[in-house]
Enzyme design. Sequence first.
Site, short mmCIF file in Angstrom:
data_model
loop_
_atom_site.label_atom_id
_atom_site.label_comp_id
_atom_site.label_asym_id
_atom_site.label_seq_id
_atom_site.Cartn_x
_atom_site.Cartn_y
_atom_site.Cartn_z
N LYS A 5 -25.07 37.26 -3.28
CA LYS A 5 -23.78 37.74 -2.02
C LYS A 5 -24.44 35.93 -1.47
O LYS A 5 -24.80 35.31 -1.05
CB LYS A 5 -23.95 38.09 -1.31
CG LYS A 5 -22.60 38.57 -0.52
CD LYS A 5 -21.91 37.12 0.32
CE LYS A 5 -22.29 37.78 1.80
NZ LYS A 5 -22.57 36.57 2.69
N GLU A 46 -37.18 35.45 4.31
CA GLU A 46 -37.04 33.93 4.86
C GLU A 46 -36.38 33.80 6.09
O GLU A 46 -35.01 33.15 6.11
CB GLU A 46 -37.26 32.97 3.35
CG GLU A 46 -38.01 31.75 4.06
CD GLU A 46 -37.35 30.58 4.74
OE1 GLU A 46 -37.91 30.48 5.91
OE2 GLU A 46 -36.48 29.70 4.29
N CYS A 76 -34.46 25.58 8.78
CA CYS A 76 -35.76 26.65 8.94
C CYS A 76 -36.68 26.47 9.56
O CYS A 76 -37.79 26.71 10.21
CB CYS A 76 -35.86 28.30 7.99
SG CYS A 76 -36.51 27.05 6.45
N GLU A 91 -34.29 28.82 18.52
CA GLU A 91 -33.46 28.23 17.35
C GLU A 91 -32.83 27.44 17.73
O GLU A 91 -31.44 28.30 17.63
CB GLU A 91 -33.87 28.84 16.27
CG GLU A 91 -33.73 28.56 14.95
CD GLU A 91 -33.88 28.86 13.40
OE1 GLU A 91 -33.20 30.03 13.62
OE2 GLU A 91 -34.55 28.84 12.74
P1 NAI Z 1 -26.88 35.00 8.88
O1 NAI Z 1 -28.35 34.78 9.11
O2 NAI Z 1 -26.01 35.78 9.82
O3 NAI Z 1 -26.30 34.41 7.92
C1 NAI Z 1 -27.04 34.03 6.41
C2 NAI Z 1 -26.48 35.85 5.63
O4 NAI Z 1 -26.72 36.67 5.59
C3 NAI Z 1 -25.11 34.84 4.91
O5 NAI Z 1 -24.74 34.87 3.92
C4 NAI Z 1 -24.55 35.74 5.62
O6 NAI Z 1 -23.46 36.55 4.98
C5 NAI Z 1 -25.25 37.22 5.06
N1 NAI Z 1 -25.18 38.56 6.16
C6 NAI Z 1 -24.85 38.23 7.41
N2 NAI Z 1 -25.05 39.66 7.80
C7 NAI Z 1 -25.59 40.69 7.33
C8 NAI Z 1 -25.29 41.45 7.43
N3 NAI Z 1 -24.93 42.63 8.01
N4 NAI Z 1 -26.10 42.57 5.64
C9 NAI Z 1 -25.98 41.69 4.77
N5 NAI Z 1 -25.72 40.49 4.69
C10 NAI Z 1 -25.89 39.87 5.85
O7 NAI Z 1 -26.56 33.14 9.75
P2 NAI Z 1 -25.62 32.84 10.31
O8 NAI Z 1 -24.88 33.33 11.08
O9 NAI Z 1 -25.68 31.63 9.01
O10 NAI Z 1 -26.35 31.26 11.31
C11 NAI Z 1 -26.92 32.06 12.77
C12 NAI Z 1 -28.14 31.58 12.64
O11 NAI Z 1 -29.49 31.72 12.08
C13 NAI Z 1 -27.85 30.17 13.17
O12 NAI Z 1 -27.95 29.27 14.33
C14 NAI Z 1 -30.37 29.64 12.51
O13 NAI Z 1 -30.28 29.63 13.63
C15 NAI Z 1 -30.16 31.33 11.34
N6 NAI Z 1 -30.18 30.47 10.45
C16 NAI Z 1 -31.66 30.97 9.72
C17 NAI Z 1 -31.83 29.74 7.87
C18 NAI Z 1 -32.27 29.77 7.68
O14 NAI Z 1 -33.08 28.72 6.85
N7 NAI Z 1 -33.43 30.26 7.99
C19 NAI Z 1 -30.50 29.82 6.91
C20 NAI Z 1 -28.94 30.12 8.21
C21 NAI Z 1 -29.72 30.51 10.20
#
Ligand code: NAI
Length: 490
Positions: free
Chosen positions: A187, A262, A296, A393
Amino acid sequence: MATISETIRAPQVRQTQCFIGGQWTPSVSGKTFDTINPATEEVIAQVAEGDAADVDLAVEAAREAFDNGPWSTMDARDRGALLHRLADAIEGELDELAALESLDNGKPIRDSRAADLPLTIDCLRYYAGYADKIHGQTIPVRGNYFTYTRREPVGVAGQIIPWNFPMLMVAWKWGPALAAGCTIVMKPAEQTPLTCLRMARLAQKVGIPDGVINVVPGYGPTAGAAVVKHRGVDKVAFTGEYKTAQIIMRDASTTLKRLTFELGGKSPNIVFADADLEAAAAGAHFGLYFNQGQCCCAGSRLFVQDKIYDQFVDKLVSMNRARKLGNPLDPETEQGPQVDQAQFDKIMHYIDLGKKEGAECVSGGARFGDRGYFIEPTLFAGVEDEMSIAKDEIFGPVLSVLRFKDLDEIVDRANNTSYGLAAAVWTRDVAKAHTLAKKVRAGTVWINCYDVFDAAAPFGGFKMSGMGRELGEKGLDAYTETKTVTVSLS
Ligand code: NAI
Ligand code: MG
């Protein structure tokens, strides 16, 4: 503006549907969602919006390919050869993929070309080489028995990835999964589905059998959650926010899936007065502003030793002033827009908070231009440990610079966070460097460098920055089960 080749100026969007069992299909519901160009806020394309029904089909295809299909019977060396061919195919379309990545994500084309694409290709090649080198042990046991272990693929891997390094995250997930012999339901992030879909097309072209890789674009709480809850999925690998990981952990508890995470960080980057200050400033700048601060492992808590503090801040501010923001497809652009409105709003909120809490905004602090999600490179001096901008963050081009006195003090302050992804130290004193490397609670420590990644070097977090490791030999653990076989010799 430098000349921009046609390939880069107008990358073609060719794949916008779900990829399930080798077929390109609309979503079962017929719904689509827009993917946006963050530099212009214009719609690039409508993409199939997958949900539970699509995930059901994708899992069925992945199960079939794993349980009865060609993947489970193929020689490991042949799997490795296919991974090599996928890497070659990506390399063959490097410019176009880099442009598509920049279009969908907003990252400067110079970064897509110099970092995302080469790292993606390297990661797939690294794991291609592992496919036929995953094996068990023979183990001496008491009694007249012969015991050996087998390392078997964990099964169908559900993989949920974020938008900050869309292709690279695909490679980090597909590489070890395919090498180990797993099949995949992926996904991609709703902000950046395009390059993942293109990679799936290339996988199909080079002959990776139908059903081995399935891609269901869509949103997290619908398509993502369906992957996590599905009984036919054996393992979930997730990269993203820790709050999402908490939901995933709850959702996975019914089926007790294997989980690797991660997550984010608030990584300390520590500069001692005895460091090579030119190199440290370049590293501190790159360590935070690279990829619009959307990393990250961003070095977002910059600790600078007292006596060089002011001079160091001045250096960084002048680097910010010289930074070139603009069209990500212009090869001279150094900083593009943030990925979407939500991230833009979150970052602007933290900039406000930093000002309110009394930090000194010495550069940036505002939107750049009047179109697209651009934010000026922002630097806060005089930041204290308890301020929100030093704790949370932000995931944007906002650097917090803190002051410290000596080694004794800095270890505790560096570790005073619920995160533990990365850390860096800049000094010419070997003992100081290694003392910090030992005492900092983080999965990666860089000494006199920052953001040095290699497919062979394990990466992952302590504490709330993650579970398990990706990359390197360690990265295969997440995709294998150990089976113990004991034979009576009597
Ligand atoms: P997110 O964690 O919501 O999204 C990442 C992935 O998880 C996307 O594919 C999303 O569709 C999926 N996802 C979201 N909710 C889910 C659920 N309930 N069950 C399964 N999959 C789900 O991150 P988002 O909303 O894009 O960004 C929010 C914050 O997260 C950012 O501001 C940042 O601080 C952090 N982040 C950290 C990352 C990293 O590389 N560690 C990457 C992206 C965001
Ligand atoms: Mg989210």
